[in-house]
Design an enzyme around this catalytic site. Sequence first.
Site, short mmCIF file in Angstrom:
data_model
loop_
_atom_site.label_atom_id
_atom_site.label_comp_id
_atom_site.label_asym_id
_atom_site.label_seq_id
_atom_site.Cartn_x
_atom_site.Cartn_y
_atom_site.Cartn_z
N LYS A 14 0.82 -1.22 0.00
CA LYS A 14 0.00 0.00 0.00
C LYS A 14 0.85 1.27 0.00
O LYS A 14 0.38 2.33 -0.39
CB LYS A 14 -0.92 0.01 1.23
CG LYS A 14 -1.87 -1.18 1.31
CD LYS A 14 -2.81 -1.26 0.13
CE LYS A 14 -3.80 -2.41 0.28
NZ LYS A 14 -4.65 -2.56 -0.92
N LYS A 70 0.04 5.15 -4.71
CA LYS A 70 0.89 3.97 -4.88
C LYS A 70 1.67 4.04 -6.19
O LYS A 70 2.86 3.73 -6.25
CB LYS A 70 0.04 2.69 -4.83
CG LYS A 70 -0.53 2.37 -3.46
CD LYS A 70 -1.18 1.01 -3.44
CE LYS A 70 -2.54 1.00 -4.09
NZ LYS A 70 -3.60 1.66 -3.32
N GLU A 147 -6.99 -3.38 -10.35
CA GLU A 147 -8.01 -3.25 -11.38
C GLU A 147 -8.62 -1.85 -11.35
O GLU A 147 -9.35 -1.47 -12.26
CB GLU A 147 -9.10 -4.29 -11.18
CG GLU A 147 -8.66 -5.70 -11.49
CD GLU A 147 -9.78 -6.71 -11.35
OE1 GLU A 147 -10.09 -7.38 -12.36
OE2 GLU A 147 -10.36 -6.82 -10.25
#
Length: 199
Positions: A14, A70, A147
């Site tokens: 993360k 990220k 995704e």
Amino acid sequence: MHFLDIAKNRYSTKKYNPNEKLSEDIVQQLTQILRLSPSSINSQPWKFTIISDTKVKSELAAVSYHNLEKINQASHLVVFSAIDNVEKFENENLSQLPEAAVNYYHQLVKPLGEAGIRNWMQHQVYLSLGFFLAGCASMGIDSTPMEGIQPDKYNEILKYDGYTALFAAAIGHRDVADFNQPTLKPKFRRPLEEVIDHM
């Protein structure tokens, strides 16, 4: 290290250390891992785009919902895309495959129609993602499959022609304070007896 130990320690990162970049040698090894990914009948209906350029990463991060930070922190971003034109696949990929593979395609995949064939091709790209994540973990490289991207925007930014972005993976080295790592947040999986049957 045994692969089981690698699997126990691998997690979706993360928070990355933006100051720790992957070496060119490591990136070249990862390109080979991607190239060697498995696919049904060796169809390989994919393209992988490995991005280290800060400007391009930033553009993609901006159309990646909650994954923005990220992507900007990670050393590289890998975009996984699938061929989006059936005729292109049949002319460029299928034509290079052995007769048995071609017969399989015509008997079991072609009857699915255009939408079904595209769906089948996209499934192959997901196989490559699993292979890639395992490869990263085996090399001590942290990763985050995502995704949560806007494929149409990715296609525009990367100027894809004949391919469509499906998902991406940030790669690099974790921030030592990343809250999601197993040493700070124990990995949760459903009990073995709920997910594995022996017959």
